[in-house]
Structure formats: C-alpha cells, structure tokens
Design an enzyme around this catalytic site. Structure first.
Site, PDB file in Angstrom:
ATOM      1  N   GLU A  18      -8.055  -4.255  -3.684  1.00 38.21           N
ATOM      2  CA  GLU A  18      -8.437  -5.584  -3.167  1.00 38.21           C
ATOM      3  C   GLU A  18      -8.256  -6.556  -4.318  1.00 38.21           C
ATOM      4  O   GLU A  18      -9.075  -6.586  -5.240  1.00 38.21           O
ATOM      5  CB  GLU A  18      -9.887  -5.561  -2.696  1.00 38.21           C
ATOM      6  CG  GLU A  18     -10.149  -4.649  -1.523  1.00 38.21           C
ATOM      7  CD  GLU A  18      -9.329  -5.026  -0.322  1.00 38.21           C
ATOM      8  OE1 GLU A  18      -9.157  -6.225  -0.057  1.00 38.21           O
ATOM      9  OE2 GLU A  18      -8.804  -4.110   0.336  1.00 38.21           O
ATOM     10  N   CYS A  68     -12.749 -14.623  -3.960  1.00 37.53           N
ATOM     11  CA  CYS A  68     -11.377 -14.109  -3.809  1.00 37.53           C
ATOM     12  C   CYS A  68     -10.654 -14.794  -2.657  1.00 37.53           C
ATOM     13  O   CYS A  68      -9.460 -15.027  -2.726  1.00 37.53           O
ATOM     14  CB  CYS A  68     -11.389 -12.598  -3.633  1.00 37.53           C
ATOM     15  SG  CYS A  68     -12.383 -12.043  -2.252  1.00 37.53           S
TER      16      CYS A  68
HETATM   17  P1  NAD Z   1     -10.270  -7.374 -13.512  1.00 40.24           P
HETATM   18  O1  NAD Z   1      -9.063  -6.769 -12.905  1.00 40.24           O
HETATM   19  O2  NAD Z   1     -10.171  -7.953 -14.867  1.00 40.24           O
HETATM   20  O3  NAD Z   1     -11.455  -6.297 -13.593  1.00 40.24           O
HETATM   21  C1  NAD Z   1     -11.928  -5.625 -12.443  1.00 40.24           C
HETATM   22  C2  NAD Z   1     -12.555  -4.312 -12.866  1.00 40.24           C
HETATM   23  O4  NAD Z   1     -11.547  -3.452 -13.396  1.00 40.24           O
HETATM   24  C3  NAD Z   1     -13.603  -4.444 -13.973  1.00 40.24           C
HETATM   25  O5  NAD Z   1     -14.663  -3.575 -13.683  1.00 40.24           O
HETATM   26  C4  NAD Z   1     -12.851  -3.998 -15.216  1.00 40.24           C
HETATM   27  O6  NAD Z   1     -13.669  -3.483 -16.224  1.00 40.24           O
HETATM   28  C5  NAD Z   1     -11.962  -2.914 -14.640  1.00 40.24           C
HETATM   29  N1  NAD Z   1     -10.762  -2.597 -15.430  1.00 40.24           N
HETATM   30  C6  NAD Z   1     -10.156  -3.331 -16.385  1.00 40.24           C
HETATM   31  N2  NAD Z   1      -9.050  -2.676 -16.842  1.00 40.24           N
HETATM   32  C7  NAD Z   1      -8.964  -1.529 -16.135  1.00 40.24           C
HETATM   33  C8  NAD Z   1      -8.030  -0.446 -16.109  1.00 40.24           C
HETATM   34  N3  NAD Z   1      -6.971  -0.412 -16.907  1.00 40.24           N
HETATM   35  N4  NAD Z   1      -8.225   0.563 -15.228  1.00 40.24           N
HETATM   36  C9  NAD Z   1      -9.285   0.540 -14.373  1.00 40.24           C
HETATM   37  N5  NAD Z   1     -10.200  -0.453 -14.359  1.00 40.24           N
HETATM   38  C10 NAD Z   1     -10.048  -1.477 -15.217  1.00 40.24           C
HETATM   39  O7  NAD Z   1     -10.783  -8.436 -12.446  1.00 40.24           O
HETATM   40  P2  NAD Z   1     -12.003  -9.434 -12.616  1.00 40.24           P
HETATM   41  O8  NAD Z   1     -11.590 -10.517 -13.549  1.00 40.24           O
HETATM   42  O9  NAD Z   1     -13.232  -8.657 -12.886  1.00 40.24           O
HETATM   43  O10 NAD Z   1     -12.152 -10.009 -11.130  1.00 40.24           O
HETATM   44  C11 NAD Z   1     -11.532 -11.175 -10.674  1.00 40.24           C
HETATM   45  C12 NAD Z   1     -10.379 -10.821  -9.774  1.00 40.24           C
HETATM   46  O11 NAD Z   1     -10.846 -10.029  -8.686  1.00 40.24           O
HETATM   47  C13 NAD Z   1      -9.760 -12.044  -9.144  1.00 40.24           C
HETATM   48  O12 NAD Z   1      -8.366 -11.930  -9.187  1.00 40.24           O
HETATM   49  C14 NAD Z   1     -10.248 -11.991  -7.694  1.00 40.24           C
HETATM   50  O13 NAD Z   1      -9.412 -12.631  -6.776  1.00 40.24           O
HETATM   51  C15 NAD Z   1     -10.299 -10.518  -7.465  1.00 40.24           C
HETATM   52  N6  NAD Z   1     -11.164 -10.186  -6.348  1.00 40.24           N
HETATM   53  C16 NAD Z   1     -10.597  -9.712  -5.203  1.00 40.24           C
HETATM   54  C17 NAD Z   1     -11.396  -9.427  -4.102  1.00 40.24           C
HETATM   55  C18 NAD Z   1     -10.806  -8.903  -2.824  1.00 40.24           C
HETATM   56  O14 NAD Z   1     -11.564  -8.429  -2.005  1.00 40.24           O
HETATM   57  N7  NAD Z   1      -9.495  -8.995  -2.619  1.00 40.24           N
HETATM   58  C19 NAD Z   1     -12.779  -9.610  -4.185  1.00 40.24           C
HETATM   59  C20 NAD Z   1     -13.308 -10.100  -5.369  1.00 40.24           C
HETATM   60  C21 NAD Z   1     -12.500 -10.377  -6.454  1.00 40.24           C
END
Ligand code: NAD
Length: 532
Positions: A267, A301
């Site tokens: 997502e 999001c």
């Molecule tokens: P991010 O991708 O930076 O981090 C998300 C999670 O992934 C965190 O827990 C982080 O620690 C972890 N992570 C980081 N590197 C990783 C790796 N290599 N392998 C596995 N996990 C890893 O995202 P963010 O900045 O926390 O969130 C914002 C983003 O999330 C925005 O782009 C937003 O649109 C999206 N979002 C999408 C939805 C949806 O339902 N489509 C909902 C909420 C947020």
C-alpha cells in the site's frame, strides 16, 4: 511524557545531539551494540525518548517464538479468536484518551484527527471483523461445473498462512498498525509488527491493547527499529509481508519477498487528483478540497494532491478555497484544524516542491511558508495556482498541506491530466450529474474513486482498497482482504464413494473413443448450455 514502547528520560537531547531539528536522531553506541534512535515531538521539539533498533538476530528470535505460538492460535475456533477482538474493542474505547495523547505526542496531529482516524476507525475495524470473521472464514461448499459436478464435490477451507510481517508508516500510526494486524490475527496467523521508527509508541500501544485482550504469548510481537529492522523482517522467513509506506521502500520489500517467493501487499504513495466539473456544487467541492488537502496536515495517503477545475468555474472555486484555507487554525494545543508536519524529512520534501513550483511560475495564493508563530514543524495551509505538469508539485507526492489548483479547458483535459502520473491510489470527481460523474470515474486510472466526497475508501472495508500503477500491489480490507491472510485450500472428493479413481487410467483406444463422444456431446451441441 512517557510513551509505551519508548524508553523515556534516557538522554538530554538538547546537549548531546548535534542536529537539533531531527525528529529521529541516531545515538552513538558502542561498536557491536544495537543501534539506538532518539525521538522528538514534531510539535514541541521536546524529547520523547529512545528506541533500540532491533537487528536480524532479534527478528529471528521473534519469528521462532511466533512459529511456536501460532499453531495453537490457529487451532482455536474463529469464534474464540473473535472474542479477543471484542475485548480489544472495549479496551480501545476505555483507553481512547491515552491513544489520542500518544498519537498526538508522536505526530502533532489535531485532536479530531486522532479521534476520528485512529480511535473511531480502529473501533470500526475491530467491530467489523468481530462481527463478520466467522462468516468470512467459514469453509465454503462450491458447486462444480459441467460433467465434474456429477462426479466430484469441492470444499474450500481458509488456512492461515503462518506468520505475517506487518510494516507500517507514521501518518496513521495507530490505525495502520491495528487494521492489518487484526485481520491477520483473526485469520489465525501470528504477527510480527514493525511500526515506523517515527511513531513507535502508537504501534506498540495497538499491540499492547490486542495482547491485553487475551492473545496467547508470542502470537503478536512488536519489533522496534527503522529500515534495518524492516528489511530483516522481510528476509527472516515470514509467510507474508503486509507493507504500507512509500513507493521507494515498497520496491525493496517487493524485491525481498520475490527472492523468498512469499506474497506481499504493498500500500504505497499517491498523487491523488480531484476533478471539479462545471456543474459541481462549488461550496461542497471547496469543502472537500480543504479536507482532502489539509486533513492530517496533508499527510494522508489518499489526500487531495492536485485539483483540475474546469475553466468556467475555476475562479469561483479557487476563491472559495483560498478564503477558507486562510481561515483554518493551525496549532499545537487546544482546538485547531491543521497540525504539525510529522517529521523533518517530510518538511524537506514540501519545501523542495514549493521552491520548484515558485521557480517555475506558480502563484502562492495563501500560505507558502513555515508558520513563524509555532516552534515545531509547522507549514501553513497553502493554495497554489498557475501550476503545470512540469512542476514537482503536480508530479511527485508532496504529503503536506499544499493544494495546487490547475485550470483546465474541459473535463476531457482534466481526465487526461489526472491520468498523467506514475501513481494511481485514489481520486475524486465533483459533479451534480451522477451519470457523468460515474462515467468520468470509470476512466480515471486509480485504485478507487469517490464522487462528491473526499476519499473515504480506506474506511469502507466493503470497498477493495489498493493502488494501481506505482501506488501498490494487491488490495486489502473486507472479506477478500481478510482471506488474503489465508491460503484458500480446495479439498475435492468424490460425490459417490470414491469410485472415480478407476476412470481413465491406464489408457485404451476404447476410452479415447468414449472421450471423443463426450467432447462432442458436452461442447458441440445443445447440451453445452447445461454441461459446458
Ligand atoms: P517509508 O517507506 O519510509 O517507511 C514505511 C515503513 O517501512 C517504516 O516502518 C520503515 O521503517 C520501514 N522500512 C524502511 N526501509 C525498509 C526496508 N528496506 N525494508 C522494509 N521496511 C523498511 O514510508 P513512510 O515515510 O513511513 O510513510 C509515508 C508513505 O506511506 C507515503 O508515501 C504514503 O503515501 C504512504 N502510505 C500509503 C498508504 C496506503 O494505504 N496506500 C497509507 C499510509 C501511508
């Protein structure tokens, strides 16, 4: 403030940490020791405490414990697993003030957002699956087609996958941890939950509430840490990863899961368009634009990231939006509409997009700067006009309280521009002509569309939720989402006492001739209507 899952008072951040604005700051640790991170509140910049970054050994141990605990949990009738959800629902209601306070401390979002997006939505999720999980997960008898139906019968049973890794972001830190975790658990899986390093306490609190509601030990464990921990979880040997976060990290998660041949749902981010037709109710559309752009300080999001408004109503619509945006109250405490940017790196993105937009000729109608009256990470609600698709603000996810409005000739141009993107999470269409709005909606390349409302699809579990293009892989929520935490296992047996195995093998010319007659009878004549 002491937050669950976060060790407080360990460090005087003001004196010991060199970069004062960072919300998540690495702390120097002894060689070979686990890394540690210090956290700050985005609204007050006060220290919130520290977390340890759990490494692959920690993840491996948690997985071992989960593997031991999961079979007994899966063996319980779904009715008993549902009881945990019922008790968790009560606890969320009882502890709602604590949830709100924890989320606000970590994010600086408005009280109403914490109450609606986190508490209300979690109650709804728990209640929805508690009420329906037994029915959704019941073994299904399915009628077979053609000749098969005379010979065989089919039952599909829903087996849990085993251990599911749930990795969550910071923008809805309680609900986005609660929702997938609840679904994976009630389906009979164990869960390893890795909340964002920016909001670890909110994720830990969701898990604490579920554990207090009676989960057996080891069935739900929280892993604290950043990308190192998330990456270790994807590589650890879990049976599925449910990831919510950015496109960039989503690619890494997909690659890790592909390498292990395990399923994942992704997502990811979006650049959601809003199309305002000439016949839209402009008051209602302006209200929707405001909520879509500024709710959760634009860090939603499915928030509205760009508007295409048809020329003949563009001025009237824009004036309404500008007037109302200017009247929004931004704050850190008490009653307000727009909260903080949840962490400094998102502020960097917003400011980069704004600089680029200004340099390319955008007009700032309101806002356009950090709020000078507030100490924390605050960006004023902003409206831009004179924007185009050369600008980052119209192409890349901004995830901030910025609303660019683009004037278009007609709805066809709006549609073409709405689809001119690498994202496809959600969209909205505003028109008083229901038929036209539906026809336009069907042509938007988007995971889902809302008509005459800001995007509400994540809150409707009946609506499959998930992005097209780079906004995601797979869909979540509702009956199909719950079942995606299971293997749908067909069990086929004979209708009449196991005589069929003597059928076609070994082969003979006589049996082949019989099969030819069957082909002609079933597929090449009037009986096809009944047997095909
Ligand atoms: P991010 O991708 O930076 O981090 C998300 C999670 O992934 C965190 O827990 C982080 O620690 C972890 N992570 C980081 N590197 C990783 C790796 N290599 N392998 C596995 N996990 C890893 O995202 P963010 O900045 O926390 O969130 C914002 C983003 O999330 C925005 O782009 C937003 O649109 C999206 N979002 C999408 C939805 C949806 O339902 N489509 C909902 C909420 C947020």
């Amino acid at each position: 403030m002491s937050l669950p899952g976060v060790e407080s008072g360990v460090l005087d951040l003001e004196t010991e940490i060199p970069a004062p604005m960072a919300i998540v700051q690495p702390i120097e640790t002894a060689p070979g020791a686990r890394r540690r991170l210090a956290l700050k509140s985005p609204s007050t910049l006060e220290p919130l405490g520290e977390i340890e970054v759990q490494n692959s050994d920690d993840v491996g141990q948690a997985l071992e414990q989960a593997r031991k605990a999961q079979p007994a949990w899966a063996a319980l009738p779904v009715e008993e697993r549902v009881r945990v959800l019922e008790r968790a629902l009560k606890r969320v209601i009882e502890r709602q003030d604590e949830i709100v306070a924890t989320v606000i401390a970590e994010t600086g979002k408005a009280q109403s957002e914490a109450l609606s997006m986190e508490v209300f939505a979690s109650c709804d999720v728990l209640s929805y699956y508690a009420k329906r999980a037994v029915r959704f997960l019941r073994p299904e008898k399915r009628r077979l087609h053609g000749m098969l139906r005379f010979l065989k019968k089919l039952q599909v049973v829903y087996r849990p996958l085993g251990v599911v890794g749930v990795i969550t972001p910071w923008n809805g830190p309680f609900i986005l941890s609660m929702n997938p975790t609840v679904q994976a658990l009630v389906a009979g899986n164990a869960v390893l939950l890795k909340p964002s390093e920016i909001t670890p306490a909110s994720g830990a609190l969701a898990a604490e509430i579920l554990n207090d509601a009676g989960l057996p030990e080891g069935v739900l464990q929280v892993l604290t840490g950043d990308g190192e921990t998330g990456a270790a979880l994807c590589e650890a040997g879990v049976d599925k990863v449910c990831f919510t976060g950015s496109v960039e990290t989503g690619r890494k998660v997909a690659t890790a899961c592909a390498g292990q041949l395990i399923p994942c749902t992704l997502e990811l981010g979006g650049k959601d368009p809003m199309i305002v037709c000439a016949d839209a109710d402009l008051d209602s559309a302006a209200g929707g634009a405001l909520a879509g752009a500024y709710m959760n300080t634009g860090q939603y999001c499915c928030g509205t990231e760009r508007v295409y408004v048809v020329d003949e109503v563009a001025d009237a619509f824009t004036d309404k939006v500008v007037e109302r945006a200017a009247a929004l109250r931004q704050g850190a405490s008490g009653e307000f509409d727009v909260g903080a940017i949840f962490w400094d790196r998102q502020m960097d993105v917003i400011e980069r997009h704004m600089t680029d937009a200004r340099e390319r000729g955008a007009s700032v109608r309101v806002g356009g700067r950090r709020n000078p009256e507030l100490a924390g990470l605050y960006y004023e609600p902003t409206v831009l006009t004179d924007v185009d698709h050369d600008m980052l603000i119209m192409k890349e996810e901004t995830f901030g309280p910025v609303l660019p409005i683009m004037r278009v000739r007609d709805e066809e141009e709006a549609l073409r521009l709405a689809n001119d993107t690498r994202y496809g999470l959600s969209a909205t269409v505003w028109s008083q002509d229901a038929y036209k709005a539906h026809e336009l909606a069907k042509r938007i390349e988007s995971g889902g569309v809302c008509i005459n409302d800001m995007t509400v699809t994540y809150g409707c579990p009946e609506a499959p939720f998930g992005g097209l293009k780079e906004s995601g892989v797979g869909q979540v929520n509702g009956e199909s989402g719950l079942k995606s935490y299971c293997h749908a296992m067909p069990i086929i047996s004979d209708r009449f006492g196991g005589k069929q195995s003597r059928g076609f093998y070994p082969y003979s010319a006589k049996k082949d001739a019989g099969l030819k007659r069957v082909i002609a009878l079933v597929f090449d004549g009037p009986l096809r209507r009944f047997l095909g």
